[in-house]
Design a protein around this motif. Structure first.
Motif, PDB file in Angstrom:
ATOM      1  N   THR A 283      58.674   2.529  -9.251  1.00 30.18           N
ATOM      2  CA  THR A 283      58.324   3.573  -9.768  1.00 30.18           C
ATOM      3  C   THR A 283      59.017   5.031 -10.600  1.00 30.18           C
ATOM      4  OG1 THR A 283      58.503   4.597  -7.692  1.00 30.18           O
ATOM      5  CG2 THR A 283      56.544   4.029  -7.965  1.00 30.18           C
ATOM      6  N   THR A 284      59.016   6.074 -10.686  1.00 29.67           N
ATOM      7  CA  THR A 284      60.246   6.891 -11.336  1.00 29.67           C
ATOM      8  C   THR A 284      60.629   7.838 -10.655  1.00 29.67           C
ATOM      9  OG1 THR A 284      58.369   7.995 -11.570  1.00 29.67           O
ATOM     10  CG2 THR A 284      58.764   7.124 -13.521  1.00 29.67           C
ATOM     11  N   ALA A 285      60.138   7.409  -9.323  1.00 33.00           N
ATOM     12  CA  ALA A 285      61.199   8.465  -8.232  1.00 33.00           C
ATOM     13  C   ALA A 285      61.978   7.610  -7.550  1.00 33.00           C
ATOM     14  CB  ALA A 285      59.365   8.791  -7.358  1.00 33.00           C
ATOM     15  N   GLY A 286      62.020   6.033  -8.337  1.00 35.94           N
ATOM     16  CA  GLY A 286      62.737   5.308  -7.507  1.00 35.94           C
ATOM     17  C   GLY A 286      61.903   4.410  -6.484  1.00 35.94           C
ATOM     18  N   ASP A 287      61.054   4.879  -5.828  1.00 35.85           N
ATOM     19  CA  ASP A 287      60.288   3.471  -4.873  1.00 35.85           C
ATOM     20  C   ASP A 287      59.785   2.434  -5.628  1.00 35.85           C
ATOM     21  OD1 ASP A 287      59.779   5.466  -2.829  1.00 35.85           O
ATOM     22  OD2 ASP A 287      58.211   6.119  -4.040  1.00 35.85           O
ATOM     23  N   THR A 288      59.963   1.212  -4.774  1.00 31.60           N
ATOM     24  CA  THR A 288      59.885  -0.519  -5.138  1.00 31.60           C
ATOM     25  C   THR A 288      59.357  -1.434  -4.432  1.00 31.60           C
ATOM     26  OG1 THR A 288      61.864  -0.987  -3.737  1.00 31.60           O
ATOM     27  CG2 THR A 288      62.743  -0.387  -5.556  1.00 31.60           C
ATOM     28  N   ILE A 289      59.033  -1.871  -4.759  1.00 35.38           N
ATOM     29  CA  ILE A 289      58.135  -3.052  -4.529  1.00 35.38           C
ATOM     30  C   ILE A 289      58.373  -4.508  -4.675  1.00 35.38           C
ATOM     31  CG2 ILE A 289      55.783  -4.368  -4.694  1.00 35.38           C
ATOM     32  CD1 ILE A 289      54.372  -1.721  -4.881  1.00 35.38           C
ATOM     33  N   PRO A 290      58.780  -5.433  -4.102  1.00 35.64           N
ATOM     34  CA  PRO A 290      59.842  -6.536  -4.711  1.00 35.64           C
ATOM     35  C   PRO A 290      58.538  -7.204  -5.589  1.00 35.64           C
ATOM     36  CG  PRO A 290      59.647  -6.830  -2.143  1.00 35.64           C
ATOM     37  CD  PRO A 290      58.428  -5.291  -2.859  1.00 35.64           C
ATOM     38  N   PHE A 291      59.284  -7.731  -6.559  1.00 38.18           N
ATOM     39  CA  PHE A 291      58.650  -8.936  -7.211  1.00 38.18           C
ATOM     40  C   PHE A 291      57.519 -10.118  -6.616  1.00 38.18           C
ATOM     41  CE2 PHE A 291      56.801  -9.281 -11.781  1.00 38.18           C
ATOM     42  CZ  PHE A 291      56.962  -7.475 -12.413  1.00 38.18           C
ATOM     43  N   SER A 292      58.223 -10.470  -5.368  1.00 38.65           N
ATOM     44  CA  SER A 292      58.066 -11.303  -5.278  1.00 38.65           C
ATOM     45  C   SER A 292      56.346 -11.348  -4.356  1.00 38.65           C
ATOM     46  CB  SER A 292      58.786 -11.856  -4.294  1.00 38.65           C
ATOM     47  OG  SER A 292      59.025 -10.946  -2.863  1.00 38.65           O
ATOM     48  N   GLU A 293      56.124 -10.087  -5.152  1.00 35.99           N
ATOM     49  CA  GLU A 293      54.510  -9.618  -4.060  1.00 35.99           C
ATOM     50  C   GLU A 293      53.778 -10.241  -4.793  1.00 35.99           C
ATOM     51  OE1 GLU A 293      53.302  -7.407  -1.091  1.00 35.99           O
ATOM     52  OE2 GLU A 293      55.369  -9.142  -0.383  1.00 35.99           O
ATOM     53  N   ILE A 294      53.673 -10.522  -5.963  1.00 31.74           N
ATOM     54  CA  ILE A 294      53.370 -10.556  -7.421  1.00 31.74           C
ATOM     55  C   ILE A 294      53.049 -12.614  -7.480  1.00 31.74           C
ATOM     56  CG2 ILE A 294      52.149 -10.780  -9.242  1.00 31.74           C
ATOM     57  CD1 ILE A 294      52.089  -7.949  -7.892  1.00 31.74           C
ATOM     58  N   SER A 295      51.647 -13.084  -7.351  1.00 36.19           N
ATOM     59  CA  SER A 295      51.722 -14.461  -7.625  1.00 36.19           C
ATOM     60  C   SER A 295      50.750 -15.085  -8.698  1.00 36.19           C
ATOM     61  CB  SER A 295      51.773 -15.131  -5.973  1.00 36.19           C
ATOM     62  OG  SER A 295      50.344 -14.426  -5.607  1.00 36.19           O
ATOM     63  N   TRP A 296      50.036 -16.010  -8.768  1.00 37.62           N
ATOM     64  CA  TRP A 296      49.643 -16.135  -9.435  1.00 37.62           C
ATOM     65  C   TRP A 296      48.740 -17.574  -9.596  1.00 37.62           C
ATOM     66  CZ3 TRP A 296      54.821 -16.849 -10.986  1.00 37.62           C
ATOM     67  CH2 TRP A 296      55.373 -17.997 -11.617  1.00 37.62           C
ATOM     68  N   THR A 297      47.792 -17.897 -10.081  1.00 39.75           N
ATOM     69  CA  THR A 297      47.326 -19.111  -9.778  1.00 39.75           C
ATOM     70  C   THR A 297      46.448 -19.695 -11.305  1.00 39.75           C
ATOM     71  OG1 THR A 297      44.885 -18.227  -8.971  1.00 39.75           O
ATOM     72  CG2 THR A 297      45.823 -18.826  -7.712  1.00 39.75           C
ATOM     73  N   VAL A 298      46.434 -20.927 -11.061  1.00 39.83           N
ATOM     74  CA  VAL A 298      46.148 -21.615 -12.220  1.00 39.83           C
ATOM     75  C   VAL A 298      44.751 -22.174 -13.155  1.00 39.83           C
ATOM     76  CG1 VAL A 298      48.442 -21.623 -13.127  1.00 39.83           C
ATOM     77  CG2 VAL A 298      47.306 -23.151 -12.110  1.00 39.83           C
ATOM     78  N   SER A 299      44.515 -22.122 -13.816  1.00 33.44           N
ATOM     79  CA  SER A 299      42.991 -22.795 -14.318  1.00 33.44           C
ATOM     80  C   SER A 299      42.987 -23.409 -15.758  1.00 33.44           C
ATOM     81  CB  SER A 299      41.993 -22.534 -13.932  1.00 33.44           C
ATOM     82  OG  SER A 299      41.730 -20.961 -14.644  1.00 33.44           O
ATOM     83  N   ALA A 300      41.831 -23.790 -16.179  1.00 34.31           N
ATOM     84  CA  ALA A 300      41.463 -24.275 -17.671  1.00 34.31           C
ATOM     85  C   ALA A 300      40.602 -24.735 -18.400  1.00 34.31           C
ATOM     86  CB  ALA A 300      43.080 -25.119 -18.284  1.00 34.31           C
TER      87      ALA A 300
ATOM     88  N   ASN B 133      36.412 -22.327 -26.227  1.00 34.68           N
ATOM     89  CA  ASN B 133      36.911 -21.643 -24.907  1.00 34.68           C
ATOM     90  C   ASN B 133      38.235 -21.726 -23.631  1.00 34.68           C
ATOM     91  OD1 ASN B 133      36.580 -18.646 -24.426  1.00 34.68           O
ATOM     92  ND2 ASN B 133      34.419 -18.845 -23.243  1.00 34.68           N
ATOM     93  N   THR B 134      39.549 -21.671 -23.375  1.00 35.33           N
ATOM     94  CA  THR B 134      40.122 -21.855 -22.469  1.00 35.33           C
ATOM     95  C   THR B 134      39.745 -20.799 -21.337  1.00 35.33           C
ATOM     96  OG1 THR B 134      41.447 -23.224 -23.992  1.00 35.33           O
ATOM     97  CG2 THR B 134      42.812 -22.871 -21.154  1.00 35.33           C
ATOM     98  N   CYS B 135      40.489 -19.896 -21.778  1.00 38.34           N
ATOM     99  CA  CYS B 135      40.048 -18.854 -20.539  1.00 38.34           C
ATOM    100  C   CYS B 135      38.604 -17.826 -21.049  1.00 38.34           C
ATOM    101  CB  CYS B 135      41.303 -18.153 -20.084  1.00 38.34           C
ATOM    102  SG  CYS B 135      42.603 -18.621 -20.432  1.00 38.34           S
ATOM    103  N   PRO B 136      37.680 -18.405 -20.243  1.00 38.07           N
ATOM    104  CA  PRO B 136      36.659 -17.736 -20.386  1.00 38.07           C
ATOM    105  C   PRO B 136      36.368 -15.758 -19.703  1.00 38.07           C
ATOM    106  CG  PRO B 136      35.475 -19.049 -18.467  1.00 38.07           C
ATOM    107  CD  PRO B 136      37.493 -19.697 -18.876  1.00 38.07           C
ATOM    108  N   THR B 137      36.918 -15.679 -19.211  1.00 35.22           N
ATOM    109  CA  THR B 137      37.695 -15.145 -18.540  1.00 35.22           C
ATOM    110  C   THR B 137      38.912 -14.067 -18.825  1.00 35.22           C
ATOM    111  OG1 THR B 137      37.806 -15.441 -16.046  1.00 35.22           O
ATOM    112  CG2 THR B 137      35.313 -15.026 -16.726  1.00 35.22           C
ATOM    113  N   PRO B 138      38.950 -13.707 -20.043  1.00 33.87           N
ATOM    114  CA  PRO B 138      40.103 -13.771 -19.763  1.00 33.87           C
ATOM    115  C   PRO B 138      40.565 -11.524 -19.347  1.00 33.87           C
ATOM    116  CG  PRO B 138      39.202 -12.259 -22.505  1.00 33.87           C
ATOM    117  CD  PRO B 138      38.429 -13.301 -21.216  1.00 33.87           C
TER     118      PRO B 138
END
Length: 210
Positions: free
Chosen positions: A133-150, A94-99
């Protein structure tokens, strides 16, 4: 006052996979594991995967911000629709207990002998410049980050934490006859007030050996 956007969506997909089977059974504490040599092949799964077949599932992580959350400017955790908690390594650990809050990523590279093929494979991720968005608004993908665990791992950062760059990034190098795996938890930086809407984008993880 602007209203809060509906979910900012980030879709995850593993593409171009060659699935390997018959991994050698070893203890599952490390999550950087030596596996039996075999003919040259790579294996990659992102989120819901299958150990012995290709799997076309595209998992999604999302954040649905209220007005209060949006105006706070505080980073917001993203949830996942993945249900993959058990390792595909073969021992069902069970590597990722909270999928619902994590996405499991596992990858391996095999070759039959030291002189047969490149010494390593590269795990990369590619993201577009923005969520849109379908209206053409944008959010830079650099606003998304991740942490890691196992869970149970002595090397939970075998695939390191990071932030999407809006391009192709090398995540890690996998030596020959090695399997790696950990869980990624995503976060939206929420650094600016955005127009209401559903912001959507897809990233692609690839594993290759030249």
């Amino acid at each position: 006052m602007k209203t809060a956007p509906t979910p900012s969506l980030l879709r995850l997909i593993g593409a171009g996979l060659v699935v390997s089977a018959g991994l050698q059974a070893l203890p599952a504490q490390a999550w950087s594991l030596t596996i039996a040599a075999a003919s040259r092949r790579v294996f990659l799964h992102v989120g819901n995967g299958t150990a012995d077949d290709n799997n076309g599932t595209v998992n999604r992580v999302s954040a649905n911000l209220t007005a209060a959350q949006l105006l706070s400017g505080a980073p917001q955790a993203m949830t996942s629709n993945s249900t993959q908690s058990a390792s595909l390594y073969g021992d069902n650990y069970n590597t990722c207990p909270t999928p619902s809050a994590q996405v499991m990523i596992g990858a391996s590279y095999r070759r039959s002998n030291p002189g047969n093929g490149p010494a390593s494979a590269m795990l990369r991720v590619t993201s577009p410049a923005s969520l849109t968005t379908t209206a053409g608004d944008t959010i830079p993908f650099s606003e998304i980050s991740w942490t890691v665990s196992a869970a149970g791992s002595g090397v939970p950062n075998v695939i390191p934490a990071g932030t999407f760059s809006g391009g192709t990034q090398t995540l890690t190098t996998i030596p020959a006859n090695t399997y790696i795996e950990n869980c990624h938890t995503f976060r939206y930086a929420n650094s600016a007030i955005r127009a209401a809407g559903t912001y959507d984008g897809r990233v692609t993880y690839t594993l290759s050996s030249p």
